[in-house]
Design a protein around this motif. Structure first.
Motif, mmCIF file in Angstrom:
data_model
loop_
_atom_site.group_PDB
_atom_site.id
_atom_site.type_symbol
_atom_site.label_atom_id
_atom_site.label_comp_id
_atom_site.label_asym_id
_atom_site.label_seq_id
_atom_site.Cartn_x
_atom_site.Cartn_y
_atom_site.Cartn_z
ATOM 1 N N ALA A 26 -86.492 -8.215 -28.620
ATOM 2 C CA ALA A 26 -87.424 -7.814 -27.568
ATOM 3 C C ALA A 26 -88.091 -9.000 -26.890
ATOM 4 C CB ALA A 26 -88.491 -6.894 -28.151
ATOM 5 N N LEU A 27 -87.860 -10.212 -27.393
ATOM 6 C CA LEU A 27 -88.431 -11.399 -26.763
ATOM 7 C C LEU A 27 -87.382 -12.207 -26.003
ATOM 8 C CD1 LEU A 27 -90.841 -12.477 -29.623
ATOM 9 C CD2 LEU A 27 -91.349 -11.124 -27.581
ATOM 10 N N ASP A 28 -86.113 -11.828 -26.165
ATOM 11 C CA ASP A 28 -85.029 -12.516 -25.450
ATOM 12 C C ASP A 28 -84.024 -11.463 -24.983
ATOM 13 O OD1 ASP A 28 -83.004 -14.073 -24.427
ATOM 14 O OD2 ASP A 28 -82.532 -15.077 -26.318
ATOM 15 N N TYR A 29 -84.229 -10.970 -23.770
ATOM 16 C CA TYR A 29 -83.389 -9.890 -23.248
ATOM 17 C C TYR A 29 -81.960 -10.346 -22.951
ATOM 18 C CZ TYR A 29 -87.860 -7.534 -22.844
ATOM 19 O OH TYR A 29 -89.088 -6.970 -23.122
ATOM 20 N N SER A 30 -81.690 -11.646 -23.004
ATOM 21 C CA SER A 30 -80.327 -12.132 -22.790
ATOM 22 C C SER A 30 -79.543 -12.220 -24.101
ATOM 23 C CB SER A 30 -80.349 -13.504 -22.111
ATOM 24 O OG SER A 30 -80.938 -14.464 -22.973
ATOM 25 N N ALA A 31 -80.211 -12.002 -25.236
ATOM 26 C CA ALA A 31 -79.538 -12.065 -26.536
ATOM 27 C C ALA A 31 -78.534 -10.915 -26.656
ATOM 28 C CB ALA A 31 -80.565 -11.986 -27.655
ATOM 29 N N PRO A 32 -77.421 -11.145 -27.359
ATOM 30 C CA PRO A 32 -76.428 -10.075 -27.504
ATOM 31 C C PRO A 32 -76.962 -8.919 -28.341
ATOM 32 C CG PRO A 32 -75.829 -11.981 -28.843
ATOM 33 C CD PRO A 32 -77.032 -12.364 -28.036
ATOM 34 N N ALA A 33 -76.400 -7.737 -28.119
ATOM 35 C CA ALA A 33 -76.780 -6.563 -28.900
ATOM 36 C C ALA A 33 -76.464 -6.807 -30.373
ATOM 37 C CB ALA A 33 -76.029 -5.335 -28.395
ATOM 38 N N ARG A 34 -77.296 -6.302 -31.241
ATOM 39 C CA ARG A 34 -77.079 -6.473 -32.679
ATOM 40 C C ARG A 34 -76.293 -5.322 -33.279
ATOM 41 N NH1 ARG A 34 -83.244 -8.267 -33.984
ATOM 42 N NH2 ARG A 34 -83.152 -10.286 -32.948
ATOM 43 N N GLY A 35 -76.230 -4.196 -32.568
ATOM 44 C CA GLY A 35 -75.514 -3.035 -33.056
ATOM 45 C C GLY A 35 -74.255 -2.794 -32.254
ATOM 46 N N ALA A 36 -73.398 -1.926 -32.772
ATOM 47 C CA ALA A 36 -72.181 -1.515 -32.072
ATOM 48 C C ALA A 36 -71.988 -0.027 -32.316
ATOM 49 C CB ALA A 36 -70.978 -2.295 -32.566
ATOM 50 N N LYS A 37 -71.485 0.670 -31.318
ATOM 51 C CA LYS A 37 -71.332 2.121 -31.415
ATOM 52 C C LYS A 37 -70.545 2.503 -32.666
ATOM 53 C CE LYS A 37 -69.998 6.238 -28.922
ATOM 54 N NZ LYS A 37 -69.576 6.827 -27.676
ATOM 55 N N CYS A 38 -71.122 3.405 -33.440
ATOM 56 C CA CYS A 38 -70.540 3.992 -34.652
ATOM 57 C C CYS A 38 -70.355 3.004 -35.803
ATOM 58 C CB CYS A 38 -69.210 4.680 -34.352
ATOM 59 S SG CYS A 38 -69.346 6.060 -33.198
ATOM 60 N N ARG A 39 -70.933 1.815 -35.725
ATOM 61 C CA ARG A 39 -70.776 0.828 -36.803
ATOM 62 C C ARG A 39 -72.007 0.824 -37.706
ATOM 63 N NH1 ARG A 39 -70.139 -5.030 -34.963
ATOM 64 N NH2 ARG A 39 -72.389 -5.041 -35.204
ATOM 65 N N ALA A 40 -71.760 0.905 -39.006
ATOM 66 C CA ALA A 40 -72.843 0.891 -39.992
ATOM 67 C C ALA A 40 -73.547 -0.468 -39.990
ATOM 68 C CB ALA A 40 -72.288 1.186 -41.378
ATOM 69 N N THR A 41 -74.795 -0.451 -40.395
ATOM 70 C CA THR A 41 -75.618 -1.650 -40.492
ATOM 71 C C THR A 41 -75.967 -1.869 -41.963
ATOM 72 O OG1 THR A 41 -76.548 -1.182 -38.327
ATOM 73 C CG2 THR A 41 -77.779 -2.682 -39.722
ATOM 74 N N ALA A 42 -75.860 -3.096 -42.435
ATOM 75 C CA ALA A 42 -76.166 -3.417 -43.831
ATOM 76 C C ALA A 42 -77.620 -3.066 -44.149
ATOM 77 C CB ALA A 42 -75.914 -4.902 -44.091
ATOM 78 N N PRO A 43 -77.885 -2.606 -45.370
ATOM 79 C CA PRO A 43 -79.261 -2.253 -45.738
ATOM 80 C C PRO A 43 -80.162 -3.479 -45.734
ATOM 81 C CG PRO A 43 -77.840 -2.203 -47.674
ATOM 82 C CD PRO A 43 -76.958 -2.454 -46.487
ATOM 83 N N ASP A 44 -81.268 -3.388 -44.998
ATOM 84 C CA ASP A 44 -82.201 -4.513 -44.951
ATOM 85 C C ASP A 44 -83.646 -4.089 -45.181
ATOM 86 O OD1 ASP A 44 -82.759 -3.243 -42.563
ATOM 87 O OD2 ASP A 44 -82.185 -4.911 -41.283
ATOM 88 N N SER A 45 -83.886 -2.802 -45.380
ATOM 89 C CA SER A 45 -85.242 -2.309 -45.620
ATOM 90 C C SER A 45 -85.222 -1.254 -46.715
ATOM 91 C CB SER A 45 -85.828 -1.692 -44.343
ATOM 92 O OG SER A 45 -85.954 -2.669 -43.344
ATOM 93 N N TRP A 46 -86.360 -1.122 -47.396
ATOM 94 C CA TRP A 46 -86.510 -0.131 -48.455
ATOM 95 C C TRP A 46 -87.322 1.039 -47.935
ATOM 96 C CZ3 TRP A 46 -86.088 -5.225 -49.102
ATOM 97 C CH2 TRP A 46 -85.265 -5.698 -50.117
ATOM 98 N N VAL A 47 -86.949 2.245 -48.338
ATOM 99 C CA VAL A 47 -87.700 3.449 -47.996
ATOM 100 C C VAL A 47 -88.744 3.660 -49.079
ATOM 101 C CG1 VAL A 47 -87.581 5.966 -47.700
ATOM 102 C CG2 VAL A 47 -85.714 4.513 -46.874
ATOM 103 N N PHE A 48 -90.019 3.751 -48.692
ATOM 104 C CA PHE A 48 -91.006 4.078 -49.710
ATOM 105 C C PHE A 48 -91.722 5.381 -49.403
ATOM 106 C CE2 PHE A 48 -93.544 1.409 -46.949
ATOM 107 C CZ PHE A 48 -94.788 2.002 -46.943
#
Length: 187
Positions: free
Chosen positions: A157-179
């Motif tokens: 959100a601070l660099d709008y020219s940065a590439p997207a981090r996600g891709a359609k239908c692609r899973a994302t590695a777990p990086d946060s815990w649900v509490f």
């Protein structure tokens, strides 16, 4: 003995017929997954299990598949920081897919980005009207110790020219815990 052989032959024939009729049905289901509905609300911690002091990081999703893995719905990811600054991403869901490991992934472009800035601080530049990077959330089932995890492929959100981090239908590695919270997948 003849009755036993006849019985085995009938059982084998019935099993063969069942295998032949089940295989196309399973192949058809794999090619055309059933309709699914995901409802999720989670309070997350990206540093480890348990509460995140003075911060509130949440993900909320309501999405349904339409055809195959194509989906419609809405997701909101919000992070409120200790100084009460906040950023909220509103996402138009375009895909809902389940993995062999039981993980559920939703992806979609950011529709809008909203900032809350404490008094006296400068507000970040607004996103260009063409900025709609693909993002994604993956909800993982509880592990052996009962911990649930979520992966978040956000956007810079601070660099709008940065590439997207996600891709359609692609899973994302777990990086946060649900509490607090969780997800329900019906279908």
């Amino acid at each position: 003995m003849r009755k036993l052989i006849t019985g085995l032959a009938l059982t084998t024939a019935a099993a063969a017929v069942a295998a032949v009729t089940t295989a196309p049905a399973q192949a058809a289901e794999a090619a055309h997954p059933r309709h699914q509905h995901l409802h999720a609300w989670t309070l997350l911690n990206y540093r480890g299990p348990g509460p995140l002091p003075n911060e509130r990081f949440t993900a909320q999703v309501d999405a349904r598949t339409t055809t195959g893995h194509d989906a419609r719905g809405h997701a909101t990811v919000q992070h409120v920081f200790p100084d009460k600054a906040a950023v909220r991403a509103e996402i138009a869901v375009d895909c809902l897919v389940t993995g062999a490991d039981g993980a559920v992934t939703v992806t979609g472009p950011i529709e809008s980005l909203h900032f809350t800035v404490p008094a006296g601080q400068e507000e970040p530049k607004p996103a260009p009207s063409t900025w709609h990077p693909e993002t994604g959330l993956t909800f993982y089932p509880a592990d052996a110790s009962g911990e649930q995890r979520v992966g978040w492929a956000g956007a810079d959100a601070l660099d709008y020219s940065a590439p997207a981090r996600g891709a359609k239908c692609r899973a994302t590695a777990p990086d946060s815990w649900v509490f607090r919270g969780g997800y329900t997948l019906r279908g």
